[in-house]
Design an enzyme around this catalytic site. Structure first.
Site, PDB file in Angstrom:
ATOM      1  N   SER A  99       7.343  65.464  10.557  1.00  0.00           N
ATOM      2  CA  SER A  99       7.379  66.384  11.689  1.00  0.00           C
ATOM      3  C   SER A  99       8.077  65.783  12.901  1.00  0.00           C
ATOM      4  CB  SER A  99       5.954  66.825  12.021  1.00  0.00           C
ATOM      5  OG  SER A  99       5.935  67.850  12.967  1.00  0.00           O
ATOM      6  N   ASP A 238      11.259  71.089  16.578  1.00  0.00           N
ATOM      7  CA  ASP A 238      10.976  69.699  16.207  1.00  0.00           C
ATOM      8  C   ASP A 238      11.656  69.377  14.889  1.00  0.00           C
ATOM      9  OD1 ASP A 238       9.314  71.137  14.515  1.00  0.00           O
ATOM     10  OD2 ASP A 238       7.680  69.687  14.610  1.00  0.00           O
ATOM     11  N   ASP A 240      10.928  69.155  11.792  1.00  0.00           N
ATOM     12  CA  ASP A 240      10.799  69.979  10.581  1.00  0.00           C
ATOM     13  C   ASP A 240      10.738  71.461  10.886  1.00  0.00           C
ATOM     14  OD1 ASP A 240       8.207  69.946  11.639  1.00  0.00           O
ATOM     15  OD2 ASP A 240       7.279  70.107   9.669  1.00  0.00           O
ATOM     16  N   ASP A 242       8.685  73.525  12.555  1.00  0.00           N
ATOM     17  CA  ASP A 242       7.506  74.381  12.582  1.00  0.00           C
ATOM     18  C   ASP A 242       6.919  74.542  13.980  1.00  0.00           C
ATOM     19  OD1 ASP A 242       6.391  71.881  12.897  1.00  0.00           O
ATOM     20  OD2 ASP A 242       4.956  72.063  11.244  1.00  0.00           O
TER      21      ASP A 242
END
Length: 444
Positions: A99, A238, A240, A242
């Site tokens: 993340s 961010d 990834d 999400d």
């Protein structure tokens, strides 16, 4: 108690157990054992970290050794894996990502066939197989691996499909910051194909620069670019994809609480809102007051998007999120999705003909300060007697006009200290006091 899984999958420093090729091989095999009982097909996606290729190969080997098939989608946002897992009727989806963490970290998240985070029970079953000897199925039963070549295009069309037909982003200048992460080849296309004038930054991943100088955790570059380009809005995702943080046309950074406020109020004004909104223990008290004044219900979940999702299901509500930028729109998708949440904000701007700043006029936040204290080993602050006394003293000082929160991060070796109050001076004093108390405990 789970041995490897935390609040958001498995995460840690690359090369340190469990984030090693050997563990990932065994994890793939364990996942194959669990998920092949329902279907033989498991999707694997990843962000742009250099270690993702190594772990992708290890997971693939373990899964096929268990007799399950693999579908590889390459670098893709986490919410895209949730979507593709559903549309390909796979038994599970795996995301290789840490993340918002630096490239030196990596991790694993699992999605169910329905596109949600897997249950505690499933994680416990995977951990059961991790402790069993690894046995390869008979050669004729070894799984097969294939690559899905059109994964990005499928997800782009899905995102665009969540925006009303006939509504366009033409006339809007948008800066999109992809953090040199998984959305680099997806997010700019979504907004530009819907008609926006897009200035894209953070779109040159090299395996080492994810989240390094931009993205949702470092919005300074986005802010500078919005002001320099005289853009209408900036969108920072961010690593990834999400979660998101916004910047308005004046360069003011807007967090997940602001996003929730805009979306909920627009749904209310257009007659599409029902139920309430789920925030977390970190959500600003000002957001709760604003919703109360608007007649919108509000409930707090534990920190972590999986807990937000669980409370949404429990209440039968459709909107929730965290100040960090995880926003879940359950009427549209099954998990936090930065691109889709941004589209809901843009829809409000267009349909109400207001700037982001104007849409936030009714939200007055309490001063809030958060500090992170790095520790060798995480502990539960509220179980330490000296910290219990410190929390009680801080709450007495606030006298009901604020909040104190000490908690261990579920994804990093950090103790997070948050203080919220009516004035900056009190907040500053109390945060320093509590940080000193935590440091004293850490020092022994």
């Amino acid at each position: 108690m789970r041995k490897y899984f935390g609040t958001d999958g498995i995460r840690g420093k690359v090369g340190t157990t469990p984030i090693t090729p050997e563990f990932m091989l065994k994890l793939g095999w364990a996942a194959g054992q669990v998920f092949k009982e329902k279907d033989k097909k498991i999707l694997i996606g990843k962000d742009t970290r250099i270690s993702g290729y190594m772990f992708e190969s290890a997971l693939e080997s373990g899964i096929v050794a268990a007799g399950a098939d693999v579908r590889l989608v390459g670098p893709m946002p986490t919410p895209a894996i949730a979507y593709l897992t559903r549309t390909f009727r796979a038994s599970a989806g795996i995301v290789i990502s840490a993340s918002h963490n630096p490239y030196t970290d990596n991790g694993i998240k699992f999605f169910s066939a329905e596109g949600g985070k897997v249950s505690d029970e499933i994680e416990e079953r995977i951990e059961y197989y991790l402790d069993q000897p690894m046995e390869v199925v008979e050669s004729s039963l070894i799984g097969r691996a294939k690559r899905i070549e059109d994964a990005a295009g499928r997800y782009i069309e899905y995102c665009k499909g969540t925006f009303p037909i006939g509504l366009q982003l033409s006339g809007l200048k948008i800066v999109v910051d992809c953090a040199d992460g998984a959305t680099y080849h997806v997010a700019p296309r979504v907004f530009s194909e819907l008609g926006a004038d897009v200035i894209a930054i953070g779109i040159k991943p090299d395996g080492l620069n994810i989240n390094e100088v931009s993205g949702a955790t470092k919005p300074e570059l986005l802010r500078e670019t919005v002001l320099a380009e005289k853009a209408d809005i900036g969108i920072a995702l961010d690593g990834d994809g999400d979660r998101l943080i916004l910047v308005d046309h004046n360069g003011v950074v807007r967090d997940g609480d602001d996003v929730l406020y805009v979306i909920a109020n627009h749904l209310m004004q257009t007659g599409r809102f029902s139920g309430g909104v789920v925030g977390t223990l970190m959500s600003n008290f000002g957001l709760e007051l604003a919703f109360s004044e608007s007649g919108i219900g509000f409930s707090r979940a534990a920190v972590g998007d999986r807990y937000v999702n669980e409370k949404l299901v429990q209440h039968g509500w459709v909107l929730g999120g965290e100040p960090s930028g995880h926003i879940v729109c359950r009427s549209i998708t099954t998990t936090g999705d930065g691109i889709i949440a941004a589209l809901q904000v843009l829809r409000a701007m267009i349909e109400e003909e207001k700037t982001l700043e104007e849409l936030l006029k009714g939200l007055v936040k309490f001063p809030q300060k958060l500090k992170n204290i790095r520790v060798e080993k995480r502990f539960v602050p509220t179980e330490v007697p000296s910290l219990q006394k410190a929390i009680a003293a801080a709450n007495e000082r606030l006298n009901g006009l604020g909040r104190v929160l000490l908690r261990a991060s579920g994804t990093e070796p950090l103790i997070r200290v948050m203080v919220e109050g009516r004035d900056d001076e009190t907040v500053d004093e109390l945060i320093d006091y509590l940080v000193d108390e935590v440091n004293a405990v850490v020092a022994g």
